[in-house]
Design an enzyme around this catalytic site. Structure first.
Site, PDB file in Angstrom:
ATOM      1  N   GLY A 181       0.821  -1.209   0.000  1.00 59.59           N
ATOM      2  CA  GLY A 181       0.000   0.000   0.000  1.00 59.59           C
ATOM      3  C   GLY A 181       0.853   1.256   0.000  1.00 59.59           C
ATOM      4  O   GLY A 181       2.090   1.200   0.109  1.00 59.59           O
ATOM      5  N   ASP A 182       0.198   2.408  -0.183  1.00 56.31           N
ATOM      6  CA  ASP A 182       0.850   3.722  -0.137  1.00 56.31           C
ATOM      7  C   ASP A 182       1.929   3.904  -1.197  1.00 56.31           C
ATOM      8  O   ASP A 182       2.911   4.619  -0.996  1.00 56.31           O
ATOM      9  CB  ASP A 182       1.451   3.995   1.263  1.00 56.31           C
ATOM     10  CG  ASP A 182       0.401   3.903   2.354  1.00 56.31           C
ATOM     11  OD1 ASP A 182      -0.766   4.211   2.061  1.00 56.31           O
ATOM     12  OD2 ASP A 182       0.756   3.510   3.482  1.00 56.31           O
ATOM     13  N   GLY A 203       1.590   5.412  -3.932  1.00 58.44           N
ATOM     14  CA  GLY A 203       1.399   6.676  -4.652  1.00 58.44           C
ATOM     15  C   GLY A 203       0.258   6.580  -5.655  1.00 58.44           C
ATOM     16  O   GLY A 203       0.189   7.349  -6.620  1.00 58.44           O
ATOM     17  N   LYS A 204      -0.691   5.670  -5.389  1.00 56.01           N
ATOM     18  CA  LYS A 204      -1.794   5.435  -6.336  1.00 56.01           C
ATOM     19  C   LYS A 204      -2.605   6.705  -6.580  1.00 56.01           C
ATOM     20  O   LYS A 204      -2.952   7.030  -7.714  1.00 56.01           O
ATOM     21  CB  LYS A 204      -2.725   4.322  -5.790  1.00 56.01           C
ATOM     22  CG  LYS A 204      -2.007   2.980  -5.632  1.00 56.01           C
ATOM     23  CD  LYS A 204      -2.886   1.940  -4.964  1.00 56.01           C
ATOM     24  CE  LYS A 204      -3.177   2.176  -3.514  1.00 56.01           C
ATOM     25  NZ  LYS A 204      -2.006   2.082  -2.616  1.00 56.01           N
ATOM     26  N   ALA A 260      -8.049   3.118   3.185  1.00 59.44           N
ATOM     27  CA  ALA A 260      -7.181   3.725   2.178  1.00 59.44           C
ATOM     28  C   ALA A 260      -6.966   5.208   2.477  1.00 59.44           C
ATOM     29  O   ALA A 260      -7.836   5.872   3.037  1.00 59.44           O
ATOM     30  CB  ALA A 260      -7.815   3.579   0.792  1.00 59.44           C
ATOM     31  N   GLY A 261      -5.795   5.702   2.100  1.00 66.15           N
ATOM     32  CA  GLY A 261      -5.530   7.141   2.158  1.00 66.15           C
ATOM     33  C   GLY A 261      -4.757   7.472   0.898  1.00 66.15           C
ATOM     34  O   GLY A 261      -3.588   7.117   0.784  1.00 66.15           O
ATOM     35  N   HIS A 262      -5.422   8.049  -0.076  1.00 60.75           N
ATOM     36  CA  HIS A 262      -4.789   8.329  -1.371  1.00 60.75           C
ATOM     37  C   HIS A 262      -4.519   9.825  -1.485  1.00 60.75           C
ATOM     38  O   HIS A 262      -5.452  10.631  -1.553  1.00 60.75           O
ATOM     39  CB  HIS A 262      -5.700   7.849  -2.517  1.00 60.75           C
ATOM     40  CG  HIS A 262      -5.836   6.350  -2.548  1.00 60.75           C
ATOM     41  ND1 HIS A 262      -6.562   5.684  -3.490  1.00 60.75           N
ATOM     42  CD2 HIS A 262      -5.311   5.394  -1.748  1.00 60.75           C
ATOM     43  CE1 HIS A 262      -6.490   4.373  -3.261  1.00 60.75           C
ATOM     44  NE2 HIS A 262      -5.735   4.184  -2.200  1.00 60.75           N
ATOM     45  N   GLN A 265      -4.999  -0.218  -1.153  1.00 59.46           N
ATOM     46  CA  GLN A 265      -4.007  -1.083  -0.502  1.00 59.46           C
ATOM     47  C   GLN A 265      -2.988  -1.573  -1.544  1.00 59.46           C
ATOM     48  O   GLN A 265      -2.747  -0.872  -2.514  1.00 59.46           O
ATOM     49  CB  GLN A 265      -4.678  -2.269   0.229  1.00 59.46           C
ATOM     50  CG  GLN A 265      -5.466  -1.867   1.466  1.00 59.46           C
ATOM     51  CD  GLN A 265      -6.831  -1.298   1.182  1.00 59.46           C
ATOM     52  OE1 GLN A 265      -7.632  -1.924   0.512  1.00 59.46           O
ATOM     53  NE2 GLN A 265      -7.113  -0.125   1.683  1.00 59.46           N
ATOM     54  N   ARG A 316       0.469   6.950  11.417  1.00 58.68           N
ATOM     55  CA  ARG A 316       1.502   6.090  12.011  1.00 58.68           C
ATOM     56  C   ARG A 316       2.783   6.138  11.179  1.00 58.68           C
ATOM     57  O   ARG A 316       2.730   6.216   9.949  1.00 58.68           O
ATOM     58  CB  ARG A 316       1.024   4.629  12.054  1.00 58.68           C
ATOM     59  CG  ARG A 316      -0.112   4.384  13.018  1.00 58.68           C
ATOM     60  CD  ARG A 316      -0.584   2.938  12.958  1.00 58.68           C
ATOM     61  NE  ARG A 316      -1.223   2.615  11.697  1.00 58.68           N
ATOM     62  CZ  ARG A 316      -1.691   1.413  11.387  1.00 58.68           C
ATOM     63  NH1 ARG A 316      -1.567   0.414  12.233  1.00 58.68           N
ATOM     64  NH2 ARG A 316      -2.284   1.197  10.230  1.00 58.68           N
ATOM     65  N   ASP A 360      12.715  10.345  -6.338  1.00 60.11           N
ATOM     66  CA  ASP A 360      13.405  11.526  -5.796  1.00 60.11           C
ATOM     67  C   ASP A 360      13.894  11.319  -4.366  1.00 60.11           C
ATOM     68  O   ASP A 360      14.897  11.904  -3.948  1.00 60.11           O
ATOM     69  CB  ASP A 360      12.471  12.757  -5.848  1.00 60.11           C
ATOM     70  CG  ASP A 360      11.146  12.496  -5.133  1.00 60.11           C
ATOM     71  OD1 ASP A 360      10.459  11.525  -5.500  1.00 60.11           O
ATOM     72  OD2 ASP A 360      10.807  13.247  -4.208  1.00 60.11           O
TER      73      ASP A 360
END
Ligand code: GDP
Ligand code: IMO
Ligand code: MG
Length: 421
Positions: A12-13, A15-16, A39-41, A222, A301, A331
């Site tokens: 997950g995470d 960069g979707k 989810a956190g997009h 995810q 977190r 980067d």
């Protein structure tokens, strides 16, 4: 074949959100197919960062249609908050977003059950986001769920109370204190917000649009290593995060799928518990976390950080049938003298290339070390301008996986994206 899928290859995470937003101009429809407010997009433009949990990442493009598919579990309270924080007025957003009547609802008591289950697990907890995901999907598959379409029925409140009573009976077995009223108020306000949006059998719509040659992008949540079947079970989420999940989560045939984009960070992160073979517990891990701002978009977190894991990535590529790779956060790696990349594992003194069944297996990563690069690449917009060492890193991954890397992301903003011809 008008439907492409974009999904995460790691934990997950990856960069979707950023990439779906950047790709949206070439699509007509953006559709979320699984997961929920776990989810956190994140996406950024005009120096403003937005974090989406339930709403597809095409929402900021006024001329695009966004769909929340049947495979998603939806918490009305989170939905309302997200809609109100987006910016455009609700009357405008109701033209851009349609919700499947078959998406299951996360009830306030699902969130409480999630917390009670985690609390009772003690040291073996999953590290859930505590958004009620597991209990909501459990009720769905045990055929006890409430769905978005149910909110339009007269007996909705009655049904809600029946479900709540079932959950309260389960909660009696747990020594867990909770305040239901606190959740319920926002939840019922969320139901009223949901009613303002078109709610329909979106599987008909999506197939009709695909038939009219409209271009559709299915947005995963995810990552493959969190898939309920193929991830590091039980340290996974409760849905199928893989490409097959797009078919069941939207109601589309595999025949309609075109490209399957696999997105990965140039290194690895994981938030929550469970195995992570290439995790770094040293200063290099801290550097990746600090430079990459690796803190959860949903829970805040700190994310666990480590080197790229090619055996895990090859597994994800195989399960999903990835046609193109997208690499993000290149980067963040600028300034590392050397970069390690895991090419196999050692278990019981033997080299292996496959993920073990048992999460208790001691696996030691075997690394190849490549030269790093010093240059700040965040201003680069052309693949040819990238440092030679980064190009070698990219070539190494392509050779190992057999899949081309056609996009490199060099920053969080939608403009900081390099598409490769
Ligand atoms: P998602 O869940 O896959 O959408 O990813 P998240 O949004 O949870 O986490 C990715 C984080 O990295 C977010 O803070 C993004 O703004 C940021 N991000 C995305 N792509 C890049 C990139 O290429 N470089 C940098 N430095 N940050 C990025
Ligand atoms: P996006 O879409 C990273 C992790 C949690 C936990 C496990 C189970 O932003 O990539 P759950 O709440 O689903 O019961 O948690 O899965 N997890 C995520 N990790 N990104 C996510 O989503 C995640 N969604 C769930 O940390 O380990
Ligand atoms: Mg995220």
């Amino acid at each position: 074949m008008n439907i492409d899928i974009l999904l995460g290859l790691q934990w997950g995470d990856e960069g979707k959100g950023k990439i779906v937003d950047a790709l949206s101009p070439v699509y007509d429809v953006i559709a979320r197919f699984q997961g929920g407010p776990n989810a956190g997009h994140s996406l950024e433009f005009n120096n403003i960062k937005h974090i989406l949990h339930l709403i597809p990442s095409g929402i900021f493009h006024a001329d695009k249609l966004n769909i929340i598919g049947n495979g998603v579990v939806l918490d009305p309270a989170v939905f309302k908050k997200e809609i109100e924080e987006l910016g455009p007025p609700v009357s405008e957003l109701t033209k851009r977003l349609i919700i499947s009547n078959k998406a299951n609802l996360i009830l306030p008591s699902h969130r409480i059950l999630d917390a009670a289950y985690e609390f009772s697990k003690g040291n073996s907890k999953i590290g859930s986001t505590l958004k009620g995901i597991g209990p909501a999907y459990t009720d769905k598959t045990s055929r006890n769920g409430l769905r978005v379409g149910d909110i339009l029925k007269e007996d909705f409140r009655h049904k809600y109370n029946d479900h709540l009573n079932d959950h309260l009976t389960i909660l009696k077995n747990y020594d867990f204190k909770f305040d239901l009223k606190e959740y319920e108020k926002g939840w019922f306000e969320g139901i009223e917000m949901l009613k303002k949006f078109p709610i329909s059998n979106t599987e008909y719509l999506i197939n009709e649009l695909a038939g009219k040659a409209k271009r559709i992008l299915a947005e995963g949540a995810q990552g493959t290593m969190l898939d309920v079947d193929f991830g590091s079970y039980p340290f996974v989420t409760s849905s199928n995060t893989i490409s097959a999940g797009a078919c069941t989560g939207l109601g589309i045939s595999p025949k309609l799928i075109g490209d399957i984009f696999g997105i990965f960070k140039a290194y690895c992160t994981r938030v929550g518990c469970g195995p992570f073979p290439t995790e770094l517990h040293d200063g290099t891990g801290d550097n990746l976390r600090n430079i990459g701002h690796e803190f959860g978009s949903t829970t805040g977190r700190p994310r666990r950080c480590g080197w790229l894991d090619l055996p895990a990535m090859k597994y994800s590529i195989m399960i999903n049938g990835i046609t193109k790779l997208f690499m993000t956060k290149a980067d963040v790696m600028s300034g590392f003298k050397t970069i390690k990349i895991c090419t196999s594992y050692k278990t019981d003194g033997k080299i292996c290339y496959e993920l073990p069944f048992s999460i208790d297996s001691i696996i030691e990563p075997v690394y190849t070390e490549l030269e790093g690069w010093k240059e700040d690449i965040s201003g680069k917009r052309n693949f040819n301008e990238l440092p030679a060492a980064l190009k070698k890193y990219i070539e190494f991954i392509e050779n190992q996986t057999g899949v081309p890397i056609t996009m490199v992301s060099v920053g969080p903003d939608r403009e900081e994206t390099i598409f490769r011809n």
